[in-house]
Design an enzyme around this catalytic site. Structure first.
Site, PDB file in Angstrom:
ATOM      1  CG  HIS A 117       2.907  -9.685   6.222  1.00 37.67           C
ATOM      2  ND1 HIS A 117       3.081  -8.679   7.167  1.00 37.67           N
ATOM      3  CD2 HIS A 117       3.473  -9.213   5.078  1.00 37.67           C
ATOM      4  CE1 HIS A 117       3.724  -7.653   6.608  1.00 37.67           C
ATOM      5  NE2 HIS A 117       3.972  -7.966   5.340  1.00 37.67           N
ATOM      6  CG  PHE A 118       3.783 -17.121   7.276  1.00 39.79           C
ATOM      7  CD1 PHE A 118       3.524 -16.667   5.987  1.00 39.79           C
ATOM      8  CD2 PHE A 118       4.805 -18.049   7.446  1.00 39.79           C
ATOM      9  CE1 PHE A 118       4.254 -17.124   4.891  1.00 39.79           C
ATOM     10  CE2 PHE A 118       5.539 -18.520   6.350  1.00 39.79           C
ATOM     11  CZ  PHE A 118       5.263 -18.058   5.079  1.00 39.79           C
ATOM     12  NE  ARG A 119      -2.180 -11.505   7.036  1.00 34.24           N
ATOM     13  CZ  ARG A 119      -1.826 -10.279   6.703  1.00 34.24           C
ATOM     14  NH1 ARG A 119      -1.106  -9.547   7.546  1.00 34.24           N
ATOM     15  NH2 ARG A 119      -2.175  -9.753   5.546  1.00 34.24           N
TER      16      ARG A 119
ATOM     17  CG  ASN B  61       2.212  -6.532   9.942  1.00 32.54           C
ATOM     18  OD1 ASN B  61       3.024  -7.423   9.744  1.00 32.54           O
ATOM     19  ND2 ASN B  61       1.408  -6.076   9.006  1.00 32.54           N
TER      20      ASN B  61
ATOM     21  CG  HIS C  71       5.195  -0.250   4.254  1.00 37.82           C
ATOM     22  ND1 HIS C  71       4.299  -1.261   4.005  1.00 37.82           N
ATOM     23  CD2 HIS C  71       4.669   0.852   3.647  1.00 37.82           C
ATOM     24  CE1 HIS C  71       3.287  -0.787   3.276  1.00 37.82           C
ATOM     25  NE2 HIS C  71       3.495   0.491   3.065  1.00 37.82           N
TER      26      HIS C  71
ATOM     27  CG  HIS D 148       6.886  -3.393  -0.130  1.00 41.00           C
ATOM     28  ND1 HIS D 148       7.027  -2.085   0.261  1.00 41.00           N
ATOM     29  CD2 HIS D 148       6.254  -4.029   0.895  1.00 41.00           C
ATOM     30  CE1 HIS D 148       6.508  -1.938   1.461  1.00 41.00           C
ATOM     31  NE2 HIS D 148       6.031  -3.098   1.870  1.00 41.00           N
TER      32      HIS D 148
ATOM     33  CG  HIS E  29      -6.131  -9.740   3.909  1.00 42.45           C
ATOM     34  ND1 HIS E  29      -6.029  -9.314   5.212  1.00 42.45           N
ATOM     35  CD2 HIS E  29      -5.196  -9.042   3.215  1.00 42.45           C
ATOM     36  CE1 HIS E  29      -5.072  -8.390   5.304  1.00 42.45           C
ATOM     37  NE2 HIS E  29      -4.545  -8.214   4.102  1.00 42.45           N
TER      38      HIS E  29
ATOM     39  CG  ASP F 212       4.362  -7.443   1.274  1.00 42.30           C
ATOM     40  OD1 ASP F 212       4.338  -7.784   2.468  1.00 42.30           O
ATOM     41  OD2 ASP F 212       3.803  -6.410   0.865  1.00 42.30           O
TER      42      ASP F 212
END
Length: 446
Positions: free
Chosen positions: A63-65, A95, A179, A237, A315, A311
């Protein structure tokens, strides 16, 4: 592009270790042999000095945002950290904000990555309760696969309509990555502890709230639905020993219709670490017991679990330092995943060949990645040179994540990644990522 001749490397590939040389031309492996001589002056000779040369790692879940959450991370910063960690290819999750649930939003991500990624890249398309028409438009050759959240997590893309879920499973032959956590079970557990503690629930209750039962219910349902519909299912995961019983090791990976992944944090940490690490190891699904960790590791060695991933889900430290109900789940891992697995090698838990199988070969097989994941003639020269005896300690000043912290801070690893080649170009050397970008869009042999 000049030719590069890597001399005197221990080449770890396809279940064996060969001491030899590799010739690279135009970003592609041209020759592999015990000894190769430079036949002309335009060859750049690189002496590996007997260090270990691995295929570049393919991380099937990050997840590289970007877009929308770039105060936490972005494709530029995290792909650089990935390359420093020996990860030369990544598959990024949907996401973000906006979510990657239309063809237009998917192409916007590819456009960003084409201009900013230090590593090779692809993306997952996101499934929701109401975008089946968009899913059906996706060209399976252009995207890694489809991601479904059967338990809510960052960016809440929960698919909880059973009829829609079955339609999706029936309607696509893309790899469906899930997930798996049962939302109803989690809500019930959370209500019990909120009543007792308010928002400040002790972190060590996270694996009780997001429990073994929540994981097993969801995983077993997804697998049952895949068997019913013939869908190609990949369960992300795994975090419990119990779930490993749901998977098969009697057939080769290329023939499996149902596969599984385990992440670094579920192999490294246990619930005994919450008192020290707190929200730094708050992930969804939760880090669980030492017994779960041991069973996951055994399932990895037994080939019930096919792939190791990160994963990676950063944050800011300010976000993570909140009370339980406000502290988001997830943490940064791409820079430290391969060193962590190499630590298990030093402990005698896993061979170098098995690490390469689970982090390089198997993601390529599972997602049918074209000409990557192996050290083979004609394949892209994504390569990682490792010094197995060069201890270093994870500190703030050598962390490359935009968020600036790591759950591994203070950990000393015995092995160090010294050089990373992306498409035959030196992208990283001894704690320095070069500014020039060599990442390419992943292609798929489908």
């Amino acid at each position: 592009m000049e030719k590069i001749l890597i001399k005197d490397a221990h080449i770890v590939n396809e279940g064996s270790i060969l001491r030899g040389d590799i010739l690279i031309h135009n970003g592609v492996i041209e020759e592999i042999a015990e000894s190769i001589s430079a036949k002309s002056g335009d060859v750049h000779i690189f002496d590996a000095e007997g260090q270990y040369l691995l295929p570049g790692v393919i991380d099937d879940q990050v997840h590289f945002r970007e877009p929308g959450l770039t105060h936490k991370a972005n494709i530029a910063t995290e792909s650089r950290a990935a390359v420093a960690g020996g990860i030369t290819s990544f598959i990024e999750m949907p996401n973000t904000n906006p979510q990657t649930t239309t063809a237009e939003k998917l192409e916007e991500k590819f456009e960003i990555a084409s201009k900013t990624s230090a590593a090779n890249y692809s993306f997952m398309f996101g499934g929701t309760n109401d975008n089946l028409d968009e899913i059906l438009k996706v060209d399976k050759k252009s995207v890694a696969g489809l991601k479904l959240f059967l338990g809510s997590s960052t960016g809440n893309m929960l698919v909880d309509n059973e009829a829609v879920l079955e339609k999706i499973f029936k309607s696509t032959d893309m790899v469906i990555s899930t997930h798996c956590e049962d939302e109803e079970t989690i809500r019930e557990n959370l209500a019990i502890y909120k009543e007792r503690y308010g928002d400040d629930i002790p972190m060590n209750l996270h694996p009780i709230i997001r429990s073994e039962e929540a994981c097993y219910i969801s995983s077993s349902r997804a697998i049952a639905l895949a068997k019913k519909t013939g869908a190609r299912l990949h369960v992300f995961h795994l975090s419990t020993g119990k779930e490993t019983e749901l998977f098969d090791n009697s057939i080769p990976l290329a023939e499996k219709k149902i596969t599984a992944e385990v992440c670094i944090h579920h192999l490294w940490f246990s619930d005994a670490d919450y008192d020290e690490k707190g929200s730094r190891i708050k992930w969804n699904p939760a880090v669980k017991t030492a017994q779960d960790r041991d069973m996951l590791f055994q399932a990895l060695l037994d080939d019930k679990i096919d792939v190791i991933a990160t994963d990676h889900a950063p944050h800011t430290i300010e976000e993570k330092d909140n009370v339980y109900t406000k502290a988001p789940s997830g943490g940064p891992l791409v820079q430290h995943a391969l060193p962590a697995m190499l630590e298990f090698y030093h402990q005698g838990k896993i061979s170098l060949e098995k690490i390469v199988e689970k982090m390089c070969h198997n993601p390529a097989i599972l997602f049918q990645v074209e000409k990557r994941g192996y050290i083979r003639k004609g394949y892209k020269a994504d390569l990682v040179l490792v010094d197995l005896n060069a201890p270093w300690t994870v500190k703030k000043d050598n962390i490359l994540y935009k968020c600036g912290w790591s759950p591994f801070e203070g950990t000393t690893f015995k092995s160090r990644i010294t050089h990373t080649f992306v498409n035959g170009r030196l992208a990283y050397k001894n704690f320095k990522v070069y500014d020039e970008l060599f990442g390419e869009r992943l292609t798929f042999d489908r």
